[in-house]
Design a protein around this motif. Structure first.
Motif, PDB file in Angstrom:
ATOM      1  N   GLU A   1       0.997  -1.180   0.087  1.00  0.00           N
ATOM      2  CA  GLU A   1      -0.105   0.076   0.062  1.00  0.00           C
ATOM      3  C   GLU A   1       0.965   1.182   0.069  1.00  0.00           C
ATOM      4  N   ASP A   2       1.854   1.321   0.965  1.00  0.00           N
ATOM      5  CA  ASP A   2       2.848   2.573   0.749  1.00  0.00           C
ATOM      6  C   ASP A   2       3.536   2.599  -0.561  1.00  0.00           C
ATOM      7  N   ALA A   3       3.847   1.281  -0.690  1.00  0.00           N
ATOM      8  CA  ALA A   3       4.772   1.472  -1.991  1.00  0.00           C
ATOM      9  C   ALA A   3       3.923   1.984  -3.399  1.00  0.00           C
ATOM     10  N   VAL A   4       2.862   1.587  -3.265  1.00  0.00           N
ATOM     11  CA  VAL A   4       1.789   2.032  -4.413  1.00  0.00           C
ATOM     12  C   VAL A   4       1.521   3.665  -4.501  1.00  0.00           C
ATOM     13  N   GLU A   5       1.398   4.053  -3.068  1.00  0.00           N
ATOM     14  CA  GLU A   5       1.454   5.678  -2.656  1.00  0.00           C
ATOM     15  C   GLU A   5       2.554   6.398  -3.467  1.00  0.00           C
ATOM     16  N   GLU A   6       3.864   5.575  -2.897  1.00  0.00           N
ATOM     17  CA  GLU A   6       5.034   6.371  -3.559  1.00  0.00           C
ATOM     18  C   GLU A   6       5.091   6.282  -5.182  1.00  0.00           C
ATOM     19  N   LEU A   7       4.737   5.025  -5.726  1.00  0.00           N
ATOM     20  CA  LEU A   7       4.871   5.048  -6.989  1.00  0.00           C
ATOM     21  C   LEU A   7       4.065   6.022  -7.740  1.00  0.00           C
ATOM     22  N   SER A   8       2.862   6.380  -7.102  1.00  0.00           N
ATOM     23  CA  SER A   8       1.820   7.258  -7.680  1.00  0.00           C
ATOM     24  C   SER A   8       2.313   8.594  -7.408  1.00  0.00           C
ATOM     25  N   ASP A   9       3.099   8.887  -6.641  1.00  0.00           N
ATOM     26  CA  ASP A   9       4.107  10.294  -6.733  1.00  0.00           C
ATOM     27  C   ASP A   9       4.966  10.307  -7.613  1.00  0.00           C
ATOM     28  N   LEU A  10       5.807   9.364  -8.037  1.00  0.00           N
ATOM     29  CA  LEU A  10       6.598   9.177  -8.858  1.00  0.00           C
ATOM     30  C   LEU A  10       6.132   9.133 -10.102  1.00  0.00           C
ATOM     31  N   LEU A  11       4.766   8.771 -10.457  1.00  0.00           N
ATOM     32  CA  LEU A  11       4.274   8.734 -11.648  1.00  0.00           C
ATOM     33  C   LEU A  11       3.936  10.312 -12.193  1.00  0.00           C
ATOM     34  N   GLU A  12       3.191  10.861 -10.956  1.00  0.00           N
ATOM     35  CA  GLU A  12       2.876  12.435 -11.238  1.00  0.00           C
ATOM     36  C   GLU A  12       3.772  13.070 -11.229  1.00  0.00           C
ATOM     37  N   LEU A  13       5.323  12.897 -10.932  1.00  0.00           N
ATOM     38  CA  LEU A  13       6.436  13.582 -11.272  1.00  0.00           C
ATOM     39  C   LEU A  13       6.853  13.400 -12.630  1.00  0.00           C
ATOM     40  N   ILE A  14       6.627  12.251 -13.341  1.00  0.00           N
ATOM     41  CA  ILE A  14       6.965  11.822 -14.338  1.00  0.00           C
ATOM     42  C   ILE A  14       6.046  12.438 -15.404  1.00  0.00           C
ATOM     43  N   HIS A  15       4.754  12.749 -15.180  1.00  0.00           N
ATOM     44  CA  HIS A  15       3.873  13.510 -15.929  1.00  0.00           C
ATOM     45  C   HIS A  15       4.439  14.931 -16.257  1.00  0.00           C
ATOM     46  N   ALA A  16       4.695  15.364 -14.806  1.00  0.00           N
ATOM     47  CA  ALA A  16       5.368  16.776 -14.987  1.00  0.00           C
ATOM     48  C   ALA A  16       6.507  17.020 -15.797  1.00  0.00           C
ATOM     49  N   ALA A  17       7.435  15.950 -15.601  1.00  0.00           N
ATOM     50  CA  ALA A  17       8.609  15.979 -16.538  1.00  0.00           C
ATOM     51  C   ALA A  17       8.428  15.831 -17.969  1.00  0.00           C
ATOM     52  N   ALA A  18       7.613  14.851 -18.242  1.00  0.00           N
ATOM     53  CA  ALA A  18       7.228  14.622 -19.644  1.00  0.00           C
ATOM     54  C   ALA A  18       6.559  16.133 -20.398  1.00  0.00           C
ATOM     55  N   ALA A  19       5.748  16.791 -19.489  1.00  0.00           N
ATOM     56  CA  ALA A  19       5.208  18.218 -19.951  1.00  0.00           C
ATOM     57  C   ALA A  19       6.201  19.025 -20.229  1.00  0.00           C
ATOM     58  N   TYR A  20       7.190  19.032 -18.979  1.00  0.00           N
ATOM     59  CA  TYR A  20       8.392  20.063 -19.211  1.00  0.00           C
ATOM     60  C   TYR A  20       9.134  19.892 -20.477  1.00  0.00           C
ATOM     61  N   HIS A  21       9.171  18.410 -20.864  1.00  0.00           N
ATOM     62  CA  HIS A  21      10.144  18.087 -22.104  1.00  0.00           C
ATOM     63  C   HIS A  21       9.322  18.321 -23.448  1.00  0.00           C
ATOM     64  N   GLY A  22       7.859  18.564 -23.336  1.00  0.00           N
ATOM     65  CA  GLY A  22       7.283  18.997 -24.480  1.00  0.00           C
ATOM     66  C   GLY A  22       6.489  17.762 -25.173  1.00  0.00           C
ATOM     67  N   VAL A  23       6.273  16.656 -24.242  1.00  0.00           N
ATOM     68  CA  VAL A  23       5.813  15.534 -24.841  1.00  0.00           C
ATOM     69  C   VAL A  23       4.601  15.068 -23.917  1.00  0.00           C
ATOM     70  N   THR A  24       3.647  14.547 -24.521  1.00  0.00           N
ATOM     71  CA  THR A  24       2.545  13.977 -23.671  1.00  0.00           C
ATOM     72  C   THR A  24       2.812  12.608 -23.056  1.00  0.00           C
ATOM     73  N   ILE A  25       1.918  12.213 -22.109  1.00  0.00           N
ATOM     74  CA  ILE A  25       2.145  10.827 -21.595  1.00  0.00           C
ATOM     75  C   ILE A  25       1.977   9.928 -22.715  1.00  0.00           C
ATOM     76  N   GLU A  26       1.254  10.024 -23.446  1.00  0.00           N
ATOM     77  CA  GLU A  26       0.934   9.121 -24.949  1.00  0.00           C
ATOM     78  C   GLU A  26       2.332   8.915 -25.576  1.00  0.00           C
ATOM     79  N   GLU A  27       2.830  10.215 -25.729  1.00  0.00           N
ATOM     80  CA  GLU A  27       4.093  10.081 -26.539  1.00  0.00           C
ATOM     81  C   GLU A  27       5.276   9.380 -25.704  1.00  0.00           C
ATOM     82  N   LEU A  28       5.280   9.637 -24.420  1.00  0.00           N
ATOM     83  CA  LEU A  28       6.179   8.876 -23.679  1.00  0.00           C
ATOM     84  C   LEU A  28       5.992   7.514 -23.633  1.00  0.00           C
TER      85      LEU A  28
END
Length: 108
Positions: free
Chosen positions: A55-82
């Motif tokens: 449960e805690d691992a999934v919570e932290e993975l969701s935080d990492l995924l949110e950051l991956i979304h933010a980093a992808a947007a910063y680099h000009g790609v959508t999650i679909e492109e990533l």
């Protein structure tokens, strides 16, 4: 008053204010933003590594995924492109599902 000096989710200031507290924030420029995304990824990865249950691992993975979304947007790609890049790499090189641990490669 505690000092945090870190990137937080967009609604955190409103949550703090709804709790009757005040906070000081500012908006990061591009170079600060990507640096703080990177810092936050390290923080969340460490928290994932320290998780003692799924449960805690999934919570932290969701935080990492949110950051991956933010980093992808910063680099000009959508999650679909990533995802397309990820899928192409998986097609060419495989994923990590078989749990293969490479020990050594002999030079013949």
């Amino acid at each position: 008053m505690p000092i945090y000096n870190k990137l937080v989710r967009d609604l955190i200031p409103k949550i703090i204010e709804a709790d009757g507290k005040t906070c000081v924030t500012h908006t990061l420029n591009d170079s600060q933003y990507i640096a703080e995304i990177n810092n936050k990824m390290h923080e969340e990865l460490a928290e994932y590594e320290e998780a003692t249950n799924s449960e805690d691992a999934v919570e932290e993975l969701s935080d990492l995924l949110e950051l991956i979304h933010a980093a992808a947007a910063y680099h000009g790609v959508t999650i679909e492109e990533l995802e397309a890049v990820r899928a192409e790499k998986a097609k060419a090189r495989g994923g990590f599902n078989e749990r293969i641990y490479l020990v050594e490669v002999a030079d013949d």
